[in-house]
Write an enzyme that holds these catalytic residues in place. Structure first.
Site, short mmCIF file in Angstrom:
data_model
loop_
_atom_site.label_atom_id
_atom_site.label_comp_id
_atom_site.label_asym_id
_atom_site.label_seq_id
_atom_site.Cartn_x
_atom_site.Cartn_y
_atom_site.Cartn_z
N SER A 133 0.79 -1.23 0.00
CA SER A 133 0.00 0.00 0.00
C SER A 133 0.82 1.28 0.00
O SER A 133 0.27 2.36 -0.16
CB SER A 133 -0.97 0.00 1.18
OG SER A 133 -2.02 -0.90 0.92
N LYS A 189 0.24 3.70 -2.81
CA LYS A 189 -0.78 4.75 -2.78
C LYS A 189 -0.18 6.13 -2.54
O LYS A 189 -0.80 7.14 -2.90
CB LYS A 189 -1.84 4.42 -1.74
CG LYS A 189 -2.69 3.22 -2.12
CD LYS A 189 -3.75 2.93 -1.07
CE LYS A 189 -4.67 1.80 -1.49
NZ LYS A 189 -4.11 0.48 -1.24
N SER A 230 -6.71 3.18 3.15
CA SER A 230 -5.99 2.44 2.11
C SER A 230 -6.97 1.77 1.15
O SER A 230 -6.82 0.62 0.76
CB SER A 230 -5.04 1.40 2.73
OG SER A 230 -4.15 0.91 1.77
#
Length: 197
Positions: A82, A85, A142
């Site tokens: 993640s 991101k 997330s």
């Protein structure tokens, strides 16, 4: 394969930002700097060279001087998960600054975005979400569905946004990083190092 919006939009049809956003960008820059410092310990999974064994790599960098305070396996290629991101968010902030979108711009949710696995908001195909909510969903939850919504809005399609992510990574000197999606969902071709991050 091209997804639903490739070639259909270059983002030029999105509304222009209205009013100064400078204070928001100062806050965003400070937040990114704080996140960068706190990401001294990067946990990554899926390193193909280690047969999918868990890999723990870390680096701590003095924000003011750029001096490396501590590192352990900082150049081991691993899966960014993640942390991907952050680059999606960075390109979103660039689009806000350039006036290609506004924080209130409502972005459409495609069937592809709605299909993403958790963590997600549970967005429904055909609905919309404001840019500022999509940003918070990425930063706090997330949310994979919000990542795809932003990718489709910013790049015209997810493939074009990941191309932009890779160009920007090279600009930053991230020589061992490759993005293939905007969310960090598993893909053996997606990789980075703690030093790059």
């Amino acid at each position: 394969p091209r997804d639903r919006s490739c070639g259909e939009s270059d983002g030029a049809d999105l509304p222009r930002a209205v009013g100064p956003l400078e204070r928001a960008f100062v806050t965003i820059r400070q937040t990114i700097a704080a996140l960068g410092f706190l990401l001294g310990a990067v946990l990554a999974f899926g390193n193909a060279d280690r047969a999918r064994a868990q890999v723990m790599t870390s680096i701590v960098v003095d924000h003011e001087t750029g001096a490396v305070v501590f590192e352990d396996g900082a150049d081991v290629v691993s899966y960014p998960a993640s942390l991907t991101k952050m680059m999606t968010l960075y390109l979103t902030f660039e689009a806000l600054r350039a006036g290609r979108i506004a924080s209130t711009t409502r972005l459409p949710v495609s069937p592809e975005a709605a299909r993403q696995p958790p963590s997600k908001l549970g967005l429904k195909p055909g609905s919309t979400i404001p840019v500022d909510e999509a940003i918070r969903a990425l930063a706090v939850k997330s949310a994979n569905d919000a990542a795809v919504v932003l990718a489709e809005a910013l790049g015209g399609c997810r493939a074009l946004l990941t191309q932009q992510m890779n160009y920007r990574a090279r600009d930053f000197g991230m020589t061992r990083t490759r993005f293939v999606n905007a969310s960090g969902l598993p893909d053996e071709a997606q990789r980075t190092t703690a030093r790059d991050m």
